[in-house]
Design an enzyme around this catalytic site. Structure first.
Site, PDB file in Angstrom:
ATOM      1  N   ASN A   9       0.858  -1.183   0.000  1.00 37.97           N
ATOM      2  CA  ASN A   9       0.000   0.000   0.000  1.00 37.97           C
ATOM      3  C   ASN A   9       0.895   1.234   0.000  1.00 37.97           C
ATOM      4  OD1 ASN A   9      -1.801   2.064   0.494  1.00 37.97           O
ATOM      5  ND2 ASN A   9      -2.179   1.497   2.632  1.00 37.97           N
ATOM      6  N   TRP A  10       0.955   1.899  -1.161  1.00 40.37           N
ATOM      7  CA  TRP A  10       1.873   3.042  -1.288  1.00 40.37           C
ATOM      8  C   TRP A  10       1.330   4.299  -0.606  1.00 40.37           C
ATOM      9  CZ3 TRP A  10       3.670   2.931  -7.160  1.00 40.37           C
ATOM     10  CH2 TRP A  10       4.233   1.684  -7.427  1.00 40.37           C
ATOM     11  N   HIS A 103      -9.476   0.891   4.960  1.00 39.36           N
ATOM     12  CA  HIS A 103      -8.166   1.063   5.609  1.00 39.36           C
ATOM     13  C   HIS A 103      -8.353   1.982   6.815  1.00 39.36           C
ATOM     14  CE1 HIS A 103      -4.025   2.325   6.324  1.00 39.36           C
ATOM     15  NE2 HIS A 103      -3.675   1.213   5.693  1.00 39.36           N
ATOM     16  N   GLU A 105      -6.723   4.376   7.932  1.00 39.44           N
ATOM     17  CA  GLU A 105      -6.533   5.814   7.681  1.00 39.44           C
ATOM     18  C   GLU A 105      -7.792   6.424   7.081  1.00 39.44           C
ATOM     19  OE1 GLU A 105      -2.848   5.499   5.511  1.00 39.44           O
ATOM     20  OE2 GLU A 105      -1.837   4.929   7.377  1.00 39.44           O
ATOM     21  N   GLY A 183       2.570   2.113  10.613  1.00 36.67           N
ATOM     22  CA  GLY A 183       3.461   3.262  10.455  1.00 36.67           C
ATOM     23  C   GLY A 183       4.185   3.669  11.731  1.00 36.67           C
ATOM     24  N   SER A 222       3.739  -2.411  10.152  1.00 33.38           N
ATOM     25  CA  SER A 222       5.201  -2.372  10.268  1.00 33.38           C
ATOM     26  C   SER A 222       5.876  -3.701   9.904  1.00 33.38           C
ATOM     27  CB  SER A 222       5.610  -1.909  11.671  1.00 33.38           C
ATOM     28  OG  SER A 222       5.101  -0.615  11.920  1.00 33.38           O
ATOM     29  N   GLY A 243       2.939  -1.112   4.224  1.00 30.34           N
ATOM     30  CA  GLY A 243       2.944   0.308   3.892  1.00 30.34           C
ATOM     31  C   GLY A 243       4.355   0.792   3.628  1.00 30.34           C
ATOM     32  N   GLY A 244       5.005   1.319   4.663  1.00 32.53           N
ATOM     33  CA  GLY A 244       6.330   1.930   4.511  1.00 32.53           C
ATOM     34  C   GLY A 244       7.326   1.071   3.741  1.00 32.53           C
TER      35      GLY A 244
HETATM   36  C1  PEP Z   1      -0.604   0.024   5.939  1.00 33.61           C
HETATM   37  O1  PEP Z   1      -0.609   1.175   5.527  1.00 33.61           O
HETATM   38  O2  PEP Z   1      -1.546  -0.733   5.658  1.00 33.61           O
HETATM   39  C2  PEP Z   1       0.523  -0.425   6.756  1.00 33.61           C
HETATM   40  C3  PEP Z   1       0.474  -1.620   7.284  1.00 33.61           C
HETATM   41  O3  PEP Z   1       1.575   0.457   6.914  1.00 33.61           O
HETATM   42  P1  PEP Z   1       3.015   0.125   7.589  1.00 33.61           P
HETATM   43  O4  PEP Z   1       3.524  -1.145   6.967  1.00 33.61           O
HETATM   44  O5  PEP Z   1       3.859   1.317   7.237  1.00 33.61           O
HETATM   45  O6  PEP Z   1       2.796  -0.028   9.040  1.00 33.61           O
END
Ligand code: PEP
Length: 266
Positions: A9-10, A103, A105, A183, A222, A243-244
């Site tokens: 997920n960018w 999601h 967010e 994140g 993460s 994500g990251g």
């Molecule tokens: C996400 O955005 O779905 C996510 C899991 O981010 P991260 O890996 O950065 O925690």
């Protein structure tokens, strides 16, 4: 064994150049790790969720590569006066095969309710749409600390089950993403994640064992090359939503390499 998914997920990151480089770089590294470059097929699925302006390009860039493209959001409405929204039919037409639904967010920053999430999920199942929902659910830190994790997860699932029934999950994917791990650099331990994944699968199993046992449930929060293996070998964890670490070829490919090792051992 359920086929593992590595999904990136960018969020609102990227550029045209990054889209091209990331897709070609990850595919090359995944082929190298699998040593099957001639066959052009991997034993697991790689999905990327770029921002909307790069979706068409990502579909073109991933043509003939083992990478599938999805969108980060979609409207629950078919068409009409909804300025700024993008419909599932449009995503389907440009070659998106998945869409993230709910999601955290979007739930938190854009006030998406359980009902709206369920409507979006339901819209994915309409006959004319060929986009699979990847439903995100997860508890906040306060909810975990107050011991309500399972109640929160159950309510988020029930909102969707009430709308589409258990059969709506037949061709879908779930991502369990504890909000406190997204994140933050803090990851749920493999045991903590497995416990919630088992809770989700058992809940669905009571409604339809076949659907529950074949449903892929991803962990998100993460995930990195260094923790992917320990998480993804858990019985009910079928890969990750990342994500990251999906924004750099080395990190995302490192997670794919961890998956390659898991499938070679099974
Ligand atoms: C996400 O955005 O779905 C996510 C899991 O981010 P991260 O890996 O950065 O925690």
């Amino acid at each position: 064994m359920r086929r593992i998914i590595v999904a990136g997920n960018w969020k609102m990151h990227g550029s045209s150049e990054m889209t091209a480089d990331l897709i070609s770089g990850v595919a090359r590294r995944a082929f190298e790790a699998s040593r099957i470059s001639e066959q052009r097929e991997l034993g697991y699925d790689i999905l990327v969720f770029p921002p909307a302006p790069y979706l068409s390009q990502a579909v073109a860039n991933s043509d003939s590569l083992p990478i599938t493209v999805g969108a980060q959001n979609a409207s629950q409405f078919d068409s009409g006066a909804y300025t700024g929204e993008v419909s599932l039919a449009m995503l389907s037409e440009i070659g998106c095969e998945y869409v993230l639904i709910g999601h955290s967010e979007r739930r938190k920053l854009f006030n998406e309710t359980d009902d709206e999430v369920a409507e979006k999920f339901a819209a994915c199942l309409s006959e004319s749409v060929k986009v699979r929902p990847l439903l995100c659910i997860g508890e906040t830190l306060a909810e975990r600390q107050s011991g309500t994790t399972e109640a929160v997860i159950a309510a988020q699932l029930d909102a969707v089950i009430d709308k589409v029934g258990i059969t709506g999950f037949a061709d879908s994917v779930i991502a369990y993403e504890p909000v406190w791990a997204i994140g933050t650099g803090e990851t749920a331990s493999p045991e903590q994640a497995q416990d919630v994944h088992a809770f989700i699968r058992n809940k669905l199993d009571k409604l339809d064992a076949k659907i529950a046992q074949s449903l892929r449930i991803l962990y998100g929060g993460s995930v990195k090359p260094s923790n992917a293996h320990a998480l993804f070998v858990q019985k009910d964890i079928d890969g990750g939503l990342i994500g990251g670490a999906s924004l750099e070829v080395d990190d995302f490919a490192g997670i794919c390499e961890a998956v390659q090792k898991i499938i070679e051992k099974t």
